[in-house]
Design an enzyme around this catalytic site. Structure first.
Site, PDB file in Angstrom:
ATOM      1  N   GLY A 126      -7.422  -5.370   8.920  1.00  0.00           N
ATOM      2  CA  GLY A 126      -8.014  -4.511   9.934  1.00  0.00           C
ATOM      3  C   GLY A 126      -8.447  -3.195   9.306  1.00  0.00           C
ATOM      4  N   GLY A 127      -8.454  -2.156  10.129  1.00  0.00           N
ATOM      5  CA  GLY A 127      -8.877  -0.838   9.650  1.00  0.00           C
ATOM      6  C   GLY A 127      -7.978  -0.300   8.559  1.00  0.00           C
ATOM      7  N   GLY A 185     -36.938   1.099 -17.265  1.00  0.00           N
ATOM      8  CA  GLY A 185     -36.112   1.917 -16.384  1.00  0.00           C
ATOM      9  C   GLY A 185     -34.663   1.919 -16.830  1.00  0.00           C
ATOM     10  N   ALA A 186     -34.254   0.826 -17.448  1.00  0.00           N
ATOM     11  CA  ALA A 186     -32.867   0.738 -17.878  1.00  0.00           C
ATOM     12  C   ALA A 186     -32.584   1.729 -19.012  1.00  0.00           C
ATOM     13  CB  ALA A 186     -32.544  -0.685 -18.299  1.00  0.00           C
TER      14      ALA A 186
HETATM   15  C1  HXC Z   1       4.325  -4.348  15.423  1.00  0.00           C
HETATM   16  C2  HXC Z   1       4.689  -6.136  14.066  1.00  0.00           C
HETATM   17  C3  HXC Z   1       3.354  -6.099  13.629  1.00  0.00           C
HETATM   18  C4  HXC Z   1       2.506  -5.083  14.160  1.00  0.00           C
HETATM   19  C5  HXC Z   1       4.335  -7.739  12.655  1.00  0.00           C
HETATM   20  N1  HXC Z   1       5.244  -7.157  13.437  1.00  0.00           N
HETATM   21  N2  HXC Z   1       3.154  -7.100  12.752  1.00  0.00           N
HETATM   22  N3  HXC Z   1       5.164  -5.245  14.957  1.00  0.00           N
HETATM   23  N4  HXC Z   1       3.037  -4.238  15.039  1.00  0.00           N
HETATM   24  N5  HXC Z   1       1.242  -4.972  13.772  1.00  0.00           N
HETATM   25  C6  HXC Z   1       6.645  -7.515  13.578  1.00  0.00           C
HETATM   26  C7  HXC Z   1       6.817  -8.918  14.162  1.00  0.00           C
HETATM   27  O1  HXC Z   1       6.769  -8.888  15.565  1.00  0.00           O
HETATM   28  C8  HXC Z   1       8.182  -9.282  13.638  1.00  0.00           C
HETATM   29  O2  HXC Z   1       9.155  -8.627  14.424  1.00  0.00           O
HETATM   30  C9  HXC Z   1       8.232  -8.612  12.279  1.00  0.00           C
HETATM   31  O3  HXC Z   1       7.229  -7.593  12.304  1.00  0.00           O
HETATM   32  C10 HXC Z   1       7.887  -9.557  11.151  1.00  0.00           C
HETATM   33  O4  HXC Z   1       6.672 -10.201  11.472  1.00  0.00           O
HETATM   34  P1  HXC Z   1       6.482 -11.785  11.297  1.00  0.00           P
HETATM   35  O5  HXC Z   1       5.264 -12.148  12.024  1.00  0.00           O
HETATM   36  O6  HXC Z   1       7.747 -12.478  11.647  1.00  0.00           O
HETATM   37  O7  HXC Z   1       6.293 -11.866   9.719  1.00  0.00           O
HETATM   38  P2  HXC Z   1       5.366 -12.839   8.896  1.00  0.00           P
HETATM   39  O8  HXC Z   1       5.512 -14.231   9.406  1.00  0.00           O
HETATM   40  O9  HXC Z   1       5.680 -12.583   7.472  1.00  0.00           O
HETATM   41  O10 HXC Z   1       3.873 -12.392   9.207  1.00  0.00           O
HETATM   42  C11 HXC Z   1       3.424 -11.118   8.840  1.00  0.00           C
HETATM   43  C12 HXC Z   1       2.025 -10.814   9.442  1.00  0.00           C
HETATM   44  C13 HXC Z   1       2.062 -11.086  10.964  1.00  0.00           C
HETATM   45  C14 HXC Z   1       1.022 -11.734   8.756  1.00  0.00           C
HETATM   46  C15 HXC Z   1       1.699  -9.389   9.086  1.00  0.00           C
HETATM   47  O11 HXC Z   1       3.197 -10.442  11.507  1.00  0.00           O
HETATM   48  C16 HXC Z   1       0.843 -10.567  11.651  1.00  0.00           C
HETATM   49  O12 HXC Z   1      -0.201 -11.219  11.617  1.00  0.00           O
HETATM   50  N6  HXC Z   1       0.983  -9.421  12.311  1.00  0.00           N
HETATM   51  C17 HXC Z   1      -0.066  -8.865  13.112  1.00  0.00           C
HETATM   52  C18 HXC Z   1      -1.128  -8.304  12.265  1.00  0.00           C
HETATM   53  C19 HXC Z   1      -2.149  -7.582  13.053  1.00  0.00           C
HETATM   54  O13 HXC Z   1      -2.954  -8.194  13.766  1.00  0.00           O
HETATM   55  N7  HXC Z   1      -2.070  -6.236  13.059  1.00  0.00           N
HETATM   56  C20 HXC Z   1      -2.951  -5.403  13.765  1.00  0.00           C
HETATM   57  C21 HXC Z   1      -4.225  -5.305  12.929  1.00  0.00           C
HETATM   58  S1  HXC Z   1      -5.395  -4.275  13.673  1.00  0.00           S
HETATM   59  P3  HXC Z   1      10.505  -9.345  14.842  1.00  0.00           P
HETATM   60  O14 HXC Z   1      11.322  -8.255  15.449  1.00  0.00           O
HETATM   61  O15 HXC Z   1      10.113 -10.411  15.799  1.00  0.00           O
HETATM   62  O16 HXC Z   1      11.080  -9.903  13.593  1.00  0.00           O
HETATM   63  C22 HXC Z   1      -5.150  -2.856  12.887  1.00  0.00           C
HETATM   64  C23 HXC Z   1      -6.057  -1.787  13.345  1.00  0.00           C
HETATM   65  C24 HXC Z   1      -5.973  -0.646  12.407  1.00  0.00           C
HETATM   66  O17 HXC Z   1      -4.329  -2.711  12.083  1.00  0.00           O
HETATM   67  C25 HXC Z   1      -7.120   0.235  12.683  1.00  0.00           C
HETATM   68  C26 HXC Z   1      -7.121   1.425  11.788  1.00  0.00           C
HETATM   69  C27 HXC Z   1      -8.380   2.199  11.983  1.00  0.00           C
END
Ligand code: HXC
Length: 516
Positions: free
Chosen positions: A171-172, A406-407
């Site tokens: 993402g961002g 040019g290079a």
């Molecule tokens: C809050 C999160 C989280 C998140 C994971 N967790 N991502 N909590 N916010 N973004 C938590 C899970 O709920 C879980 O909690 C623990 O972290 C471990 O995650 P798992 O999924 O069990 O781990 P894993 O299987 O290793 O997978 C990791 C992962 C997956 C690939 C990162 O968790 C995932 O896809 N997360 C979401 C990613 C995402 O979409 N993020 C937002 C992107 S948008 P518990 O307590 O259940 O163990 C963004 C915008 C930014 O970032 C913009 C900036 C300008």
């Protein structure tokens, strides 16, 4: 509480904070062959030098039951340290705490060390391993990211910023690393993309794996986002440490001097034979680089992206330089969109941080064709031109063979404020190669001649004698000296010594408008 109890309380809090998201999650990281955030920092910095900040910081989120989901330090380890005795600020996202997801609090911790880095003129290293914005925090997380991005931009050109990607970066979140100077990824462990495979599948019906979409190999060969694909975490850490050794602490300092045990006058006789007699035959420019730099050590950047240009750091007489070189062994060293971008960004980095640039030139020109023109090779080529022209650091150029059209202009020619321009006697400095030139100039003559082939061959030989040499440019002072290849090391060191105190300026302006 008694003093003893207060000390005990501190001890317990410290122990709790060291646990991050708990032993089970730490074990999971280890089982996957990964280091924890603290272990990464420990492997990177001088033993005992890490001074942690905000170890007890907690998030302030009340949504989705988050009051019960609190961990001391909140998913990131930050602080100051030394690497090879030189100060750095460093952060490592702690995947054991909510996947290292970025909360407002976590962002504050990063911003704090970025501000310290700026104020004190100290590089900032970020080790990323995070699930992105902490979903429960909503706008707080987005605001936090953007505060980081702003600091990345304000720090750019003031202090070196280096990103290690050790896990997810999606993402961002990718934009903070993208705004830093160098990115190192770990193969088959880290990935960077704006939208992951699931979204790609939904929107475009395209099946693609995480590794193929945003892995280290893709980003170091195809997108050029990343500078180095490490074999494993230790390799990534080694690369970052070595990279830092070539850099100054900030834009007001020079890179550190290193003792040099390689004689400055060491000849490289093999270079007298490196240029093939056949002008279309290839040779490896990296052999020229390693034959001339201290102890043959060349620290290459973006090795597998646009290999028709080679960039990296080395030392001459113990002093850091940036090297830019056309690579005749790949696409004849032609300039194109990607090689222009790669070269331009590197030149600008060196210029920010007072690192002299040595340019080795063997380039037949820009790559022709619709793909390049449609892709905006004019715009991209202009970046390299712009970068060289605006740079005020000491610059030395060595033309080894072709410098056409040019290079010639672009590759740190005298006219781009380059200080010392050398050519080997094998230099061919002309508007274009002899074959093409003769075909344009003598198309009519060839038709009228009895033996067109013989006529064109004769004209080509004439052109080669008159133009494909370094002496036309040397006569005009565009080449300062025609040098024997074997003596290149000594000549470069002498040149660098003579221009070390260079002071060059740009006209007063807010900033230029580099073609992007
Ligand atoms: C809050 C999160 C989280 C998140 C994971 N967790 N991502 N909590 N916010 N973004 C938590 C899970 O709920 C879980 O909690 C623990 O972290 C471990 O995650 P798992 O999924 O069990 O781990 P894993 O299987 O290793 O997978 C990791 C992962 C997956 C690939 C990162 O968790 C995932 O896809 N997360 C979401 C990613 C995402 O979409 N993020 C937002 C992107 S948008 P518990 O307590 O259940 O163990 C963004 C915008 C930014 O970032 C913009 C900036 C300008």
């Amino acid at each position: 509480m008694s003093t003893r109890e207060k000390l005990e309380e501190l001890k317990q809090k410290r122990a709790l904070s060291l646990q991050g998201g708990g032993q089970a999650r730490i074990d999971k990281m280890h089982a996957a062959g990964k280091k924890t955030a603290r272990e990464r920092i420990a492997a990177m910095v001088d033993p005992g030098s890490f001074e942690e900040y905000d170890a007890f910081k907690l998030h302030r989120c009340h949504n989705f039951g988050m009051e019960k989901n609190k961990f001391l330090g909140d998913g990131i380890v930050t602080g100051s340290a030394r690497i090879n005795g030189r100060p750095v600020y460093i952060y490592a996202q702690d995947f054991t705490v909510l996947a290292g997801s970025l909360s407002g609090t976590l962002a504050e911790k990063i911003c704090k060390i970025m501000d310290l880095g700026m104020k004190n003129g100290v590089p900032v290293i970020g080790l990323n391993d995070s699930g992105g914005a902490r979903i429960q925090e909503g706008i707080e997380a987005l605001a936090g990211y953007t505060e980081i991005f702003t600091r990345n931009v304000l720090s750019s050109g003031v202090i070196p910023q280096i990103s290690g990607i050790f896990g997810p970066c999606a993402g961002g979140a990718v934009y903070s690393p993208a705004l830093t100077d160098f990115i190192v990824m770990v193969k088959e462990q880290s990935y960077m993309f704006l939208t992951g495979p699931k979204v790609v599948k939904t929107v475009l019906h395209e099946d693609i794996s995480t590794e193929a979409l945003g892995g280290a190999v893709m980003h170091t060969t195809t997108s050029g986002v990343t500078d180095y694909a490490a074999e494993d975490e230790d390799d990534a850490i080694r690369y970052i440490k070595e990279l830092l050794s070539y850099l100054p602490q900030n834009n007001l300092e020079n890179p550190p001097d290193t003792p040099c045990d390689d004689p400055i006058n060491r000849p490289a006789p093999e270079l007298n034979d490196i240029i093939p007699d056949n002008p279309n035959a290839a040779y490896d420019i990296k052999k020229v680089i390693t034959a001339t730099v201290d102890n043959g050590i060349f620290f290459e950047i973006k090795k597998n992206f646009a290999p028709n240009i080679v960039i990296g750091f080395a030392r001459y007489n113990g002093k850091s330089v940036g090297i830019v070189a056309n690579q005749p062994a790949y696409y004849a060293g032609v300039l194109d969109i990607n090689s222009s971008d790669k070269g331009a960004r590197f030149v600008r980095f060196c210029d920010c941080f007072n690192i002299p640039i040595i340019t080795f030139v063997d380039v037949p020109g820009f790559l022709p064709g619709s793909a390049q023109e449609f892709g905006g090779v004019i715009r991209h080529g202009a970046k390299l031109l712009y970068a060289y022209a605006e740079s005020t650091i000491p610059k030395v150029t060595v033309i080894t063979r072709k410098a056409y059209g040019g290079a010639y202009c672009v590759m740190s020619s005298k006219h781009l404020r380059t200080d010392i321009n050398y050519s080997w006697p094998t230099g061919e400095i002309a508007v274009m190669g002899s074959k093409g030139a003769v075909e344009v100039l003598y198309a009519k003559g060839a038709k009228e001649a009895g033996d067109a082939q013989a006529f064109l061959a004769e004209k080509e030989a004439e052109y080669n004698t008159n133009f494909s040499n370094p002496y036309c440019a040397a006569e005009r002072g565009y080449i300062d000296a025609v040098i024997e290849p074997a003596e290149t090391r000594a000549r470069i060191i002498n040149a660098l010594e003579s221009i070390r105190g260079k002071r060059d300026t740009l006209p007063m302006k807010k900033h230029g408008n580099i073609p992007l």
